[in-house]
Design an enzyme around this catalytic site. Structure first.
Site, short mmCIF file in Angstrom:
data_model
loop_
_atom_site.label_atom_id
_atom_site.label_comp_id
_atom_site.label_asym_id
_atom_site.label_seq_id
_atom_site.Cartn_x
_atom_site.Cartn_y
_atom_site.Cartn_z
N HIS A 212 37.98 54.07 40.94
CA HIS A 212 38.12 53.16 42.09
C HIS A 212 38.95 53.97 42.61
O HIS A 212 40.02 54.62 42.33
CB HIS A 212 38.42 52.12 41.46
CG HIS A 212 38.32 50.50 40.70
ND1 HIS A 212 37.11 50.72 39.68
CD2 HIS A 212 37.91 49.75 41.26
CE1 HIS A 212 36.63 50.25 38.82
NE2 HIS A 212 36.84 48.90 40.08
N GLU A 215 41.55 51.95 47.10
CA GLU A 215 41.63 50.59 46.96
C GLU A 215 42.20 50.14 47.98
O GLU A 215 42.77 49.14 47.48
CB GLU A 215 40.58 49.59 46.34
CG GLU A 215 40.07 48.06 46.55
CD GLU A 215 40.45 47.41 45.16
OE1 GLU A 215 39.47 47.57 43.84
OE2 GLU A 215 38.86 46.29 45.13
N ASP A 311 30.54 44.28 41.51
CA ASP A 311 31.75 44.05 41.48
C ASP A 311 32.29 43.15 40.74
O ASP A 311 32.59 43.45 39.34
CB ASP A 311 32.78 44.35 43.06
CG ASP A 311 34.43 44.23 42.67
OD1 ASP A 311 34.34 45.21 41.35
OD2 ASP A 311 34.99 45.08 43.23
N TRP A 317 38.72 37.79 40.32
CA TRP A 317 38.92 38.39 41.76
C TRP A 317 38.41 37.31 42.80
O TRP A 317 38.56 37.35 43.73
CB TRP A 317 39.06 39.82 41.91
CG TRP A 317 40.31 41.15 41.14
CD1 TRP A 317 41.24 40.82 41.60
CD2 TRP A 317 40.03 41.36 39.55
NE1 TRP A 317 41.32 42.01 40.72
CE2 TRP A 317 41.18 41.15 38.95
CE3 TRP A 317 38.91 40.43 38.76
CZ2 TRP A 317 41.39 42.46 38.26
CZ3 TRP A 317 39.27 41.10 37.00
CH2 TRP A 317 40.80 42.32 37.10
FE FE2 Z 1 35.84 47.04 40.98
#
Ligand code: FE2
Length: 430
Positions: A212, A215, A311, A317
């Site tokens: 990651h 981000e 994702d 999320w």
């Molecule tokens: Fe992710």
């Protein structure tokens, strides 16, 4: 030619080839050509349909999937509340529940023609409960899904106590790929140090890398530069991926003109996650609001392999999603404004061949010698497949039929104009 078990006739492929016959024997493709002079016990007419290699999701979090509402929903819908919520959920996780949710998601994936998934698994917790659970899932789904696991130190490999040790233990247990989250370390310097350390661990152990990376909407979050540099320094070209890279959306254009060739030279691939990037980024903006997705067409034009990931599906999320990579491609082309014919096809590639390349999948594709794994879509070409998020008529893995969905046809009751429509243009063959 030995008699095939199965012949799929008159298929169109996403690369534009039409009227192709595909012969299958013992789970492998033994021939691809028009008007194949052979017969098989099972032959399927694919005229008017698109035969694609399976969808590939190169970026997912299977340890969190389908946990929506546990222990509560994400009220703000933001990344930071999502991370906090995941922290609340982790102590409540049990291996059995995690395995059950993951297996349910894998069933959804098969129905959508999604047969290869790279999932990050959180290694922050010393118990490595999620690691053990997903290694078990990987074993159970192996006959029908290629599940690749990434050791992902969600809390920061340097920031969290025991982060390095836990990640190494996860790799010892059989996790395939080294992950990281440099933008979540305490400082830019610590973030860069984490990239260097993690790439060295991967080089020592012969592992792939998928971090990651940046981000964030912070234009000065530049860990992708360190990742590309380390990939070159350690001879890891073609084995490293930067996921998200959303800060690139906000970076200075001159800096990006220098960065893109560095990424291309280093053989680092990039994964955008359009559904998540468009919802989680730009949340501190008033107006105009940034989209937040990385520079997909520019990266592709520079020769970088770019794929799209899902994702999240119904987790802390993101409360949406169903394992449909065509929905991901659909969002990707909108956010990146890739509405040219070439751009739309590139978005289809981003959830198939490009994603397979990120995962180093062997035997992927429709060519002699490849695995006989396909999805038959109720669409004539890649453009229509994305437009319709097309119905998956049949899904095969190594020549074995795994899932079927009836053709979608609306029967009309319009006054004076009864008929039916499959949602294709007038004059099409289906
Ligand atoms: Fe992710």
């Amino acid at each position: 030619m030995t008699q095939p078990d199965l012949i799929l006739r008159n298929a169109s492929f996403p690369d534009g080839r039409t009227a192709q016959d595909v012969a299958v024997l013992d789970g492998k493709i033994i021939a691809v050509q028009p008007s194949l002079p052979a017969s098989a016990p099972e032959e399927i007419d694919c005229q008017g349909y698109l035969l694609s290699p399976p969808f590939v999701d190169p970026h997912f979090h299977m340890d969190a999937t389908l946990s929506y509402g546990l222990p509560r929903v994400n009220e703000s819908g933001t990344l930071l509340e999502g991370i906090a919520l995941w922290g609340e959920l982790k102590p409540l996780l049990t291996a059995d529940a995690l395995i059950e949710r993951a297996l349910t998601y894998c069933d959804w994936a098969v129905a959508k023609g999604l047969l290869a998934i790279r999932s990050h698994v959180d290694t922050s917790d010393a118990s490595l409960l999620a690691v053990d659970a997903l290694l078990e899932v990987k074993k159970q789904v192996a006959p029908y899904i290629d599940l690749q696991l990434v050791a992902f130190p969600q809390d920061g490999v340097l920031r969290s106590k025991g982060g390095v040790e836990n990640l190494k233990r996860a790799l010892d247990k059989g996790v395939d790929v080294v992950g990281g989250i440099p933008h979540f370390e305490r400082t830019m310097a610590e973030g860069a140090a984490s990239v260097k350390l993690l790439c060295e661990i991967a080089a020592e152990r012969g592992k792939l890398v998928d971090m990651h990376c940046d981000e964030s909407d912070d234009p000065l979050s530049r860990h992708i530069e360190t990742l590309a540099f380390e990939a070159q320094r350690l001879g890891l070209q073609g084995r490293v991926n930067g996921s998200h890279c959303t800060s690139m959306h906000s970076m200075d254009n001159y800096y990006v003109s220098k960065l893109l060739p560095l990424i291309a030279e280093s053989g680092v691939s990039v994964i955008a996650n359009p559904l998540i990037n468009i919802t989680l980024q730009g949340r501190h903006d008033t107006y105009p609001k940034r989209r937040g997705m990385t520079r997909v067409p520019e990266l592709m034009a520079a020769g970088v392999n770019v794929a799209f990931g899902h994702d999240c599906v119904m987790d802390p999320w993101y409360g949406m999603g169903s394992g449909d990579m065509l929905e991901v491609a659909h969002m990707g082309l909108h956010v990146a404004q890739m509405t040219s014919q070439k751009g739309i096809r590139q978005c289809f590639d981003a959830v198939t061949v490009n994603a397979a390349k990120v995962m180093h999948l062997e035997g992927y594709g429709i060519a002699q010698g490849c695995d006989a794994s396909f999805v038959l879509l109720q669409a004539r070409d890649a453009v229509e497949a994305i437009r319709l998020r097309a119905n998956r008529l049949k899904v095969w893995k190594n020549g074995k039929l795994l899932a079927e969905t009836p053709e979608v046809v609306a029967r009309l009751r319009v006054d004076g104009r009864p008929g039916e429509t499959g949602f294709c243009l007038p004059g099409s063959s289906k």
